[in-house]
Design an enzyme around this catalytic site. Structure first.
Site, PDB file in Angstrom:
ATOM      1  N   ASN A 210      83.090  45.446  10.291  1.00  0.00           N
ATOM      2  CA  ASN A 210      81.923  44.575  10.425  1.00  0.00           C
ATOM      3  C   ASN A 210      81.366  44.242   9.041  1.00  0.00           C
ATOM      4  O   ASN A 210      81.885  44.705   8.033  1.00  0.00           O
ATOM      5  CB  ASN A 210      80.863  45.238  11.313  1.00  0.00           C
ATOM      6  N   ASP A 279      81.836  50.557  17.417  1.00  0.00           N
ATOM      7  CA  ASP A 279      81.652  51.129  18.748  1.00  0.00           C
ATOM      8  C   ASP A 279      82.989  51.493  19.394  1.00  0.00           C
ATOM      9  O   ASP A 279      83.053  52.385  20.224  1.00  0.00           O
ATOM     10  CB  ASP A 279      80.891  50.137  19.641  1.00  0.00           C
ATOM     11  N   PRO A 305      82.821  58.036  19.459  1.00  0.00           N
ATOM     12  CA  PRO A 305      81.643  58.889  19.693  1.00  0.00           C
ATOM     13  C   PRO A 305      80.412  58.235  19.082  1.00  0.00           C
ATOM     14  O   PRO A 305      80.507  57.592  18.035  1.00  0.00           O
ATOM     15  CB  PRO A 305      81.997  60.198  18.960  1.00  0.00           C
ATOM     16  N   ASP A 306      79.269  58.365  19.750  1.00  0.00           N
ATOM     17  CA  ASP A 306      78.015  57.879  19.166  1.00  0.00           C
ATOM     18  C   ASP A 306      77.453  59.019  18.320  1.00  0.00           C
ATOM     19  O   ASP A 306      76.879  59.978  18.836  1.00  0.00           O
ATOM     20  CB  ASP A 306      77.027  57.473  20.272  1.00  0.00           C
ATOM     21  N   ILE A 307      77.671  58.917  17.030  1.00  0.00           N
ATOM     22  CA  ILE A 307      77.350  60.027  16.115  1.00  0.00           C
ATOM     23  C   ILE A 307      75.866  60.375  16.198  1.00  0.00           C
ATOM     24  O   ILE A 307      75.484  61.537  16.357  1.00  0.00           O
ATOM     25  CB  ILE A 307      77.736  59.657  14.659  1.00  0.00           C
ATOM     26  N   LYS A 337      66.658  52.094  22.443  1.00  0.00           N
ATOM     27  CA  LYS A 337      67.549  53.026  21.727  1.00  0.00           C
ATOM     28  C   LYS A 337      66.806  54.277  21.282  1.00  0.00           C
ATOM     29  O   LYS A 337      67.352  55.378  21.320  1.00  0.00           O
ATOM     30  CB  LYS A 337      68.157  52.329  20.508  1.00  0.00           C
ATOM     31  N   LYS A 341      68.524  57.446  23.016  1.00  0.00           N
ATOM     32  CA  LYS A 341      69.246  58.365  22.122  1.00  0.00           C
ATOM     33  C   LYS A 341      68.369  59.547  21.712  1.00  0.00           C
ATOM     34  O   LYS A 341      68.791  60.378  20.911  1.00  0.00           O
ATOM     35  CB  LYS A 341      69.726  57.612  20.873  1.00  0.00           C
TER      36      LYS A 341
END
Ligand code: C5P
Length: 404
Positions: A210, A279, A305-307, A337, A341
């Site tokens: 990105n 992602d 994984p969503d760190i 979020k 999260k």
């Protein structure tokens, strides 16, 4: 003086014999790797030439408010936003008087009015002018608005008199400016920051990534160092100078970033996730370069994984701060979020033309608990400093509440 490295200093020079000392000042700022742009009033140009300052700064010198050429290259509002700090040295009695009244009739006074950056003023004038109550009142007025006044010193003056009103020596001004970038609000704390993009390999030569430049995360790491923290930076591939005094762990993929973060997280007090983590990654990375033999090609992706979410879900998590780069519904998405999260804080920025990704500038809305704060458009360096101050405040608040 590492604090000045990469800092954008707008040096304003007003008319007075001490203007010649501004050349030494500029040279010193440049020697300490500050990025300096010079703005001179008309009177300043009578004492020292713009050409001298141009040669020393390596950048065009700005003198006029309504100049077509410089306005189109970098207009006065852009210049006001560009600065991390405005330093006016020497500042004449006349300039201080005009500044105290908020005049905007030339470029320098307009910039001072248009900026949100800290402004430092180093007065230089004849001792009687300095001692005049009018000057004293004007100075009090600008000080009450948060302007920092450096000096002046006392001693022999160019006019032959002796007394207060000499501009501080360039070395002293540079030391005071450098010191202003540091604090101890995070001293004794360990910070872990992620920054930059990740790259998800498709085959040996291709990847998905990105537009993140890593600038915001690096600015946050630098601001944390300047606030006295011990900083580890887990960085995706970027082309930025690594912050001095930080432990830097270079990674490429989201999985590598995850591994590096999890290895460090135990001893972390504050985790700031500024990386633009991919992602998804490619399910099966081709061993050989994929040939363009087929009319179409399908890639199968699996979720990374969503760190940040995993760190926040740890049994005793550090103070966690996320970023949310959004192209729409900025506030609603960021607040969702923050809650989903289970973060302590989230900094949201609108990405798009000239802002956010791959840009020097940014603007943030920061959310925590039921509160929010807008951080106006500014350089990423200055935004990072404000963000670090907010983080330190909320970190302390949370810890006070924990111990009560
Ligand atoms: O859900 P979204 O990707 O928009 O959340 C952004 C925040 O989550 C950022 O702070 C980013 O660093 C973090 N993140 C992460 N791991 C991922 C995806 C996002 O740590 N896989």
């Amino acid at each position: 003086m590492h604090q000045l490295k990469g800092k954008r200093i707008l040096l304003g020079i007003t008319g007075g014999i001490a203007a010649y000392k501004a050349a030494v000042l500029l040279r010193l700022l440049r020697l300490h790797d500050a990025d300096v742009r010079v703005v001179m009033t008309r009177n300043a140009c009578e004492f020292i030439t713009p050409l001298t300052m141009q040669a020393l700064s390596g950048k065009p010198v700005h003198t006029e408010l309504l100049d077509l050429e410089t306005e189109s290259a970098m207009g006065h509002i852009d210049l006001a936003r560009w600065a991390d700090l405005i330093l006016i040295a020497p500042a004449s009695a006349n300039f201080i008087a005009r500044y105290s009244h908020g005049f905007a009739e030339d470029l320098l006074s307009t910039l001072c009015l248009a900026t949100t950056a800290p402004v430092f003023v180093a007065p230089a004038m004849n001792q009687q002018m300095w001692l005049n109550p009018a000057t004293g009142e004007n100075l009090e007025k600008i000080k009450s608005r948060g302007i920092t006044v450096l000096g002046p010193a006392a001693g022999e003056q160019a006019c032959g008199e002796n007394g207060p009103g000499r501009m501080l020596e360039a070395e002293d001004i540079v030391a005071l400016v450098a010191k202003s970038f540091t604090s101890n609000i995070l001293s004794g704390l360990r910070l872990l920051v992620t920054a930059g993009p990740t790259r998800e390999a498709i085959d040996p030569v291709r990847y998905i990534s990105n537009r993140s430049s890593g600038r915001m995360g690096y600015a946050v790491a630098n601001a944390a160092l300047e606030a006295g923290a011990e900083v580890s930076l887990v960085s995706g591939p970027v082309s930025l100078p690594v912050p001095d005094r930080a432990e830097v762990i270079q990674v490429t993929s989201a999985q590598e970033m995850y591994n590096a973060v999890m290895q460090k997280i135990k001893n972390t007090d504050i985790f700031i996730s500024a990386a633009a983590v991919a992602d998804y990654s490619v399910e099966t990375i081709a061993v050989q370069k994929i040939k363009k033999s087929n009319a179409s090609l399908e890639l199968s992706l699996t979720k990374n994984p969503d760190i940040l979410a995993e760190v926040a879900a740890l049994q005793s998590p550090p103070f966690t701060v996320g970023f949310a780069a959004e192209t729409e519904d900025l506030k609603a998405n960021a607040q969702t979020k923050l809650q989903s999260k289970k973060l302590d804080m989230i900094a949201a920025n609108q990405v798009g033309a000239d802002l956010g990704f791959d840009s020097e500038m940014n603007a943030l809305t920061v959310f925590w608990g039921n509160e929010q704060k807008e951080l106006q458009q500014a350089t990423k360096t200055r935004l990072a400093k404000t963000l670090i101050t907010l983080i330190a405040e909320q970190y302390n608040e949370k810890n006070i509440n924990k111990t009560h």
